[in-house]
Write a protein that holds these residues in place. Structure first.
Motif, mmCIF file in Angstrom:
data_model
loop_
_atom_site.group_PDB
_atom_site.id
_atom_site.type_symbol
_atom_site.label_atom_id
_atom_site.label_comp_id
_atom_site.label_asym_id
_atom_site.label_seq_id
_atom_site.Cartn_x
_atom_site.Cartn_y
_atom_site.Cartn_z
ATOM 1 N N SER A 6 -13.732 0.546 -1.681
ATOM 2 C CA SER A 6 -13.111 -0.059 -2.849
ATOM 3 C C SER A 6 -13.375 0.873 -4.028
ATOM 4 N N LYS A 7 -12.776 0.563 -5.169
ATOM 5 C CA LYS A 7 -13.027 1.362 -6.366
ATOM 6 C C LYS A 7 -12.980 0.468 -7.589
ATOM 7 N N ASP A 8 -13.763 0.854 -8.581
ATOM 8 C CA ASP A 8 -13.717 0.162 -9.860
ATOM 9 C C ASP A 8 -12.389 0.470 -10.541
ATOM 10 N N PRO A 9 -11.880 -0.457 -11.334
ATOM 11 C CA PRO A 9 -10.604 -0.210 -12.015
ATOM 12 C C PRO A 9 -10.677 0.905 -13.058
ATOM 13 N N ASN A 10 -11.881 1.251 -13.528
ATOM 14 C CA ASN A 10 -11.984 2.291 -14.550
ATOM 15 C C ASN A 10 -12.129 3.697 -13.971
ATOM 16 N N VAL A 11 -12.058 3.852 -12.664
ATOM 17 C CA VAL A 11 -12.092 5.179 -12.043
ATOM 18 C C VAL A 11 -10.750 5.853 -12.310
ATOM 19 N N THR A 12 -10.801 7.081 -12.829
ATOM 20 C CA THR A 12 -9.557 7.780 -13.158
ATOM 21 C C THR A 12 -8.816 8.167 -11.876
ATOM 22 N N PRO A 13 -7.505 8.309 -11.969
ATOM 23 C CA PRO A 13 -6.748 8.761 -10.794
ATOM 24 C C PRO A 13 -7.243 10.112 -10.279
ATOM 25 N N GLU A 14 -7.639 10.999 -11.182
ATOM 26 C CA GLU A 14 -8.128 12.319 -10.769
ATOM 27 C C GLU A 14 -9.407 12.184 -9.942
ATOM 28 N N HIS A 15 -10.339 11.352 -10.415
ATOM 29 C CA HIS A 15 -11.584 11.155 -9.675
ATOM 30 C C HIS A 15 -11.316 10.469 -8.337
ATOM 31 N N PHE A 16 -10.431 9.478 -8.338
ATOM 32 C CA PHE A 16 -10.110 8.791 -7.089
ATOM 33 C C PHE A 16 -9.557 9.769 -6.062
ATOM 34 N N HIS A 17 -8.619 10.609 -6.477
ATOM 35 C CA HIS A 17 -8.000 11.550 -5.535
ATOM 36 C C HIS A 17 -8.991 12.618 -5.082
ATOM 37 N N GLU A 18 -9.895 13.025 -5.972
ATOM 38 C CA GLU A 18 -10.939 13.975 -5.589
ATOM 39 C C GLU A 18 -11.812 13.394 -4.471
ATOM 40 N N VAL A 19 -12.231 12.152 -4.653
ATOM 41 C CA VAL A 19 -13.063 11.494 -3.641
ATOM 42 C C VAL A 19 -12.255 11.249 -2.372
ATOM 43 N N GLU A 20 -11.011 10.804 -2.527
ATOM 44 C CA GLU A 20 -10.158 10.533 -1.364
ATOM 45 C C GLU A 20 -9.975 11.779 -0.499
ATOM 46 N N ARG A 21 -9.746 12.927 -1.137
ATOM 47 C CA ARG A 21 -9.602 14.180 -0.374
ATOM 48 C C ARG A 21 -10.902 14.542 0.346
ATOM 49 N N ALA A 22 -12.025 14.360 -0.337
ATOM 50 C CA ALA A 22 -13.321 14.671 0.270
ATOM 51 C C ALA A 22 -13.623 13.731 1.436
ATOM 52 N N ILE A 23 -13.263 12.465 1.298
ATOM 53 C CA ILE A 23 -13.474 11.494 2.376
ATOM 54 C C ILE A 23 -12.614 11.860 3.581
ATOM 55 N N HIS A 24 -11.379 12.227 3.317
ATOM 56 C CA HIS A 24 -10.490 12.613 4.418
ATOM 57 C C HIS A 24 -11.056 13.822 5.159
ATOM 58 N N ALA A 25 -11.526 14.821 4.428
ATOM 59 C CA ALA A 25 -12.112 16.010 5.063
ATOM 60 C C ALA A 25 -13.326 15.619 5.904
ATOM 61 N N TYR A 26 -14.157 14.709 5.383
ATOM 62 C CA TYR A 26 -15.339 14.229 6.126
ATOM 63 C C TYR A 26 -14.900 13.514 7.408
ATOM 64 N N GLN A 27 -13.876 12.660 7.310
ATOM 65 C CA GLN A 27 -13.396 11.929 8.482
ATOM 66 C C GLN A 27 -12.854 12.883 9.541
ATOM 67 N N VAL A 28 -12.143 13.905 9.134
ATOM 68 C CA VAL A 28 -11.622 14.895 10.070
ATOM 69 C C VAL A 28 -12.782 15.621 10.750
ATOM 70 N N GLU A 29 -13.748 16.034 9.938
ATOM 71 C CA GLU A 29 -14.921 16.748 10.480
ATOM 72 C C GLU A 29 -15.685 15.892 11.489
ATOM 73 N N MET A 30 -15.782 14.595 11.221
ATOM 74 C CA MET A 30 -16.559 13.693 12.084
ATOM 75 C C MET A 30 -15.713 13.098 13.211
ATOM 76 N N GLY A 31 -14.395 13.369 13.230
ATOM 77 C CA GLY A 31 -13.533 12.815 14.266
ATOM 78 C C GLY A 31 -13.290 11.327 14.109
ATOM 79 N N ILE A 32 -13.298 10.860 12.869
ATOM 80 C CA ILE A 32 -13.108 9.430 12.570
ATOM 81 C C ILE A 32 -11.641 9.208 12.278
ATOM 82 N N GLU A 33 -11.057 8.198 12.915
ATOM 83 C CA GLU A 33 -9.663 7.860 12.668
ATOM 84 C C GLU A 33 -9.546 7.100 11.363
ATOM 85 N N ARG A 34 -8.508 7.426 10.602
ATOM 86 C CA ARG A 34 -8.245 6.685 9.364
ATOM 87 C C ARG A 34 -7.603 5.354 9.719
ATOM 88 N N GLN A 35 -7.984 4.345 8.969
ATOM 89 C CA GLN A 35 -7.437 3.008 9.221
ATOM 90 C C GLN A 35 -6.454 2.623 8.162
#
Length: 88
Positions: A59-88
């Motif tokens: 989840s995310k707080d409503p005050n998280v900027t779109p830039e910060h959200f997308h930065e974290v989202e990209r990093a999470i996706h890279a982590y999931q790929v590295e760990m072989g975790i399927e996105r839901q």
């Protein structure tokens, strides 16, 4: 037995950046991750208490900027790929 839920909330850190607050829904323990390296270490640590059988709910707080959200989202996706975790 169902998986243990670890809540992962993206929040503004108050100084122009972000952090991820991890909350163990069984014991209420919280950990703060200032970057993805800390997230990886802390989520593995929390998950080890349950044999790695966890479900991470994002989840995310409503005050998280779109830039910060997308930065974290990209990093999470890279982590999931590295760990072989399927996105839901």
């Amino acid at each position: 037995m169902s998986k243990v839920v670890i809540k992962s909330r993206i929040e503004s850190n108050g100084i122009g950046g972000w952090w991820i607050r991890l909350t163990d829904t069984v014991d209420g323990r919280e950990m703060f991750c200032n970057d993805m390296t800390e997230f990886e270490k802390n989520i593995e640590l929390m998950g080890s208490d349950y044999g790695g059988d966890i479900d991470v709910q994002w989840s995310k707080d409503p005050n998280v900027t779109p830039e910060h959200f997308h930065e974290v989202e990209r990093a999470i996706h890279a982590y999931q790929v590295e760990m072989g975790i399927e996105r839901q």
